[in-house]
Design a protein around this motif. Sequence first.
Motif, PDB file in Angstrom:
ATOM      1  N   THR A  94      15.913  -8.389  17.129  1.00 36.36           N
ATOM      2  CA  THR A  94      15.529  -9.308  18.207  1.00 36.36           C
ATOM      3  C   THR A  94      16.147 -10.695  18.037  1.00 36.36           C
ATOM      4  OG1 THR A  94      13.485  -9.870  17.015  1.00 36.36           O
ATOM      5  CG2 THR A  94      13.351  -8.105  18.652  1.00 36.36           C
ATOM      6  N   GLU A  95      17.196 -10.798  17.221  1.00 35.62           N
ATOM      7  CA  GLU A  95      17.971 -12.029  17.059  1.00 35.62           C
ATOM      8  C   GLU A  95      17.111 -13.168  16.508  1.00 35.62           C
ATOM      9  OE1 GLU A  95      19.951 -12.760  20.756  1.00 35.62           O
ATOM     10  OE2 GLU A  95      21.063 -10.872  20.678  1.00 35.62           O
ATOM     11  N   ARG A  96      16.402 -12.883  15.432  1.00 29.07           N
ATOM     12  CA  ARG A  96      15.603 -13.895  14.733  1.00 29.07           C
ATOM     13  C   ARG A  96      15.948 -13.886  13.240  1.00 29.07           C
ATOM     14  NH1 ARG A  96       9.610 -12.936  17.504  1.00 29.07           N
ATOM     15  NH2 ARG A  96      10.367 -12.750  19.644  1.00 29.07           N
ATOM     16  N   VAL A  97      17.232 -13.813  12.955  1.00 27.78           N
ATOM     17  CA  VAL A  97      17.693 -13.759  11.566  1.00 27.78           C
ATOM     18  C   VAL A  97      17.362 -15.063  10.842  1.00 27.78           C
ATOM     19  CG1 VAL A  97      19.739 -13.575  10.093  1.00 27.78           C
ATOM     20  CG2 VAL A  97      19.496 -12.081  12.085  1.00 27.78           C
ATOM     21  N   ILE A  98      17.476 -16.188  11.551  1.00 27.09           N
ATOM     22  CA  ILE A  98      17.184 -17.477  10.914  1.00 27.09           C
ATOM     23  C   ILE A  98      15.724 -17.538  10.471  1.00 27.09           C
ATOM     24  CG2 ILE A  98      16.952 -19.957  11.354  1.00 27.09           C
ATOM     25  CD1 ILE A  98      19.453 -19.803  13.064  1.00 27.09           C
ATOM     26  N   GLU A  99      14.823 -17.079  11.332  1.00 27.45           N
ATOM     27  CA  GLU A  99      13.404 -17.086  10.948  1.00 27.45           C
ATOM     28  C   GLU A  99      13.149 -16.126   9.794  1.00 27.45           C
ATOM     29  OE1 GLU A  99       8.910 -16.468  12.794  1.00 27.45           O
ATOM     30  OE2 GLU A  99      10.639 -16.497  14.144  1.00 27.45           O
ATOM     31  N   ALA A 100      13.856 -14.994   9.778  1.00 29.27           N
ATOM     32  CA  ALA A 100      13.707 -14.051   8.664  1.00 29.27           C
ATOM     33  C   ALA A 100      14.182 -14.687   7.361  1.00 29.27           C
ATOM     34  CB  ALA A 100      14.495 -12.775   8.949  1.00 29.27           C
ATOM     35  N   SER A 101      15.286 -15.432   7.411  1.00 25.20           N
ATOM     36  CA  SER A 101      15.777 -16.095   6.197  1.00 25.20           C
ATOM     37  C   SER A 101      14.754 -17.096   5.683  1.00 25.20           C
ATOM     38  CB  SER A 101      17.114 -16.793   6.468  1.00 25.20           C
ATOM     39  OG  SER A 101      16.951 -17.968   7.243  1.00 25.20           O
ATOM     40  N   LEU A 102      14.052 -17.752   6.601  1.00 27.48           N
ATOM     41  CA  LEU A 102      13.008 -18.695   6.202  1.00 27.48           C
ATOM     42  C   LEU A 102      11.946 -18.006   5.354  1.00 27.48           C
ATOM     43  CD1 LEU A 102      11.546 -21.456   6.402  1.00 27.48           C
ATOM     44  CD2 LEU A 102      10.526 -20.631   8.546  1.00 27.48           C
ATOM     45  N   GLY A 103      11.615 -16.758   5.699  1.00 25.06           N
ATOM     46  CA  GLY A 103      10.598 -16.029   4.946  1.00 25.06           C
ATOM     47  C   GLY A 103      10.943 -15.894   3.480  1.00 25.06           C
ATOM     48  N   TYR A 104      12.232 -15.701   3.182  1.00 24.27           N
ATOM     49  CA  TYR A 104      12.619 -15.523   1.785  1.00 24.27           C
ATOM     50  C   TYR A 104      12.849 -16.851   1.075  1.00 24.27           C
ATOM     51  CZ  TYR A 104      12.676 -10.655   2.954  1.00 24.27           C
ATOM     52  OH  TYR A 104      12.279  -9.403   3.356  1.00 24.27           O
ATOM     53  N   PHE A 105      13.042 -17.927   1.851  1.00 25.09           N
ATOM     54  CA  PHE A 105      13.004 -19.249   1.241  1.00 25.09           C
ATOM     55  C   PHE A 105      11.574 -19.615   0.848  1.00 25.09           C
ATOM     56  CE2 PHE A 105      17.109 -20.352   3.500  1.00 25.09           C
ATOM     57  CZ  PHE A 105      17.831 -20.625   2.348  1.00 25.09           C
ATOM     58  N   VAL A 106      10.616 -19.239   1.707  1.00 29.63           N
ATOM     59  CA  VAL A 106       9.212 -19.579   1.477  1.00 29.63           C
ATOM     60  C   VAL A 106       8.590 -18.701   0.397  1.00 29.63           C
ATOM     61  CG1 VAL A 106       6.920 -19.589   2.567  1.00 29.63           C
ATOM     62  CG2 VAL A 106       8.880 -20.521   3.788  1.00 29.63           C
TER      63      VAL A 106
END
Length: 312
Positions: A94-106
Amino acid sequence: MDPLRRGYLSALSANILWGVFPLYFRALRPAGAVEVLAHRIVWSLVTVALMLAVVWRWRPLGALLRDGRRLAGISVAALLIAVNWGVYIYAVDTERVIEASLGYFVNPLFVILLGVLVLRERLRPSQWVALGVGAFAVVVLSIDYGRLPWIALTLAASFGCYGLIKKRLGLPAAEGLFLESAVLTLPGLAYLTWLTAHHTSTFGTVSGWHTVMLALSGLLTAAPLLLFAEAANRVPLSGLGILQYLTPTMQLLLGVVVFAEPLPPGRLAGFVIVWCALAIFTWDAIRTTRRTRAAQRDEAAAVGKTAAAPAP
């Protein structure tokens, strides 16, 4: 090759593979997120079963299957990793790769929080500061998104809890992944059968390359996990901790540069605040590790002097 260098190479390879996951899962379109998840589960079981067959490591599985407590833990871990995989695949689709990357930063900050809430660990002042800065970042990002960044928070929470259970179970990487996949395979196969019966399955209907890529999702899942397990036995924890930021950094860059996802100033500010929290966390971890090693060296030197002293 030197064992330490081999460990770092394994850790680097694992994080690079995880980092390119968005490219792989985006290429699996038009398969939906649930179909990709089901294939990933089923083919992971097949892949790891073949690996275990080659090295003939079935005996530990028998002992695990007779341990009801550990089986219950494996089942919970399987459900958590299924949630993590499914939400991640959905984010890419669904084109939310940036938000997914945030999950692994957090995720490292969430692990600290788990230590307080579950393990009753006492945090150092700098760790409390890192948590506070991370919480502020979530507020900033929520304002920018107009909602809680639920994909990022779900990925961080599911993977953090999964890691906690895996740590307590103490399972080898291959055997653990095999049993987790086995727990999930029946519902996965049921869903794939349902898709086939309703003529909506993409497996074998889109292209030969698409079918091969779906089947290789099991190898793509197993390979970085086994590489990381190899690295964990050779690389200091501080080294692993720093390298783990490579994966979300690559995913963030893919989201911005390759998939052209928006990163408005408010969202970028939220990421910068998260990075500040991680910088505090990493600095504290490195400082603590150095102090611990220095204390150990001093203690060893004191013991050596005592042993060398002449008897009265």
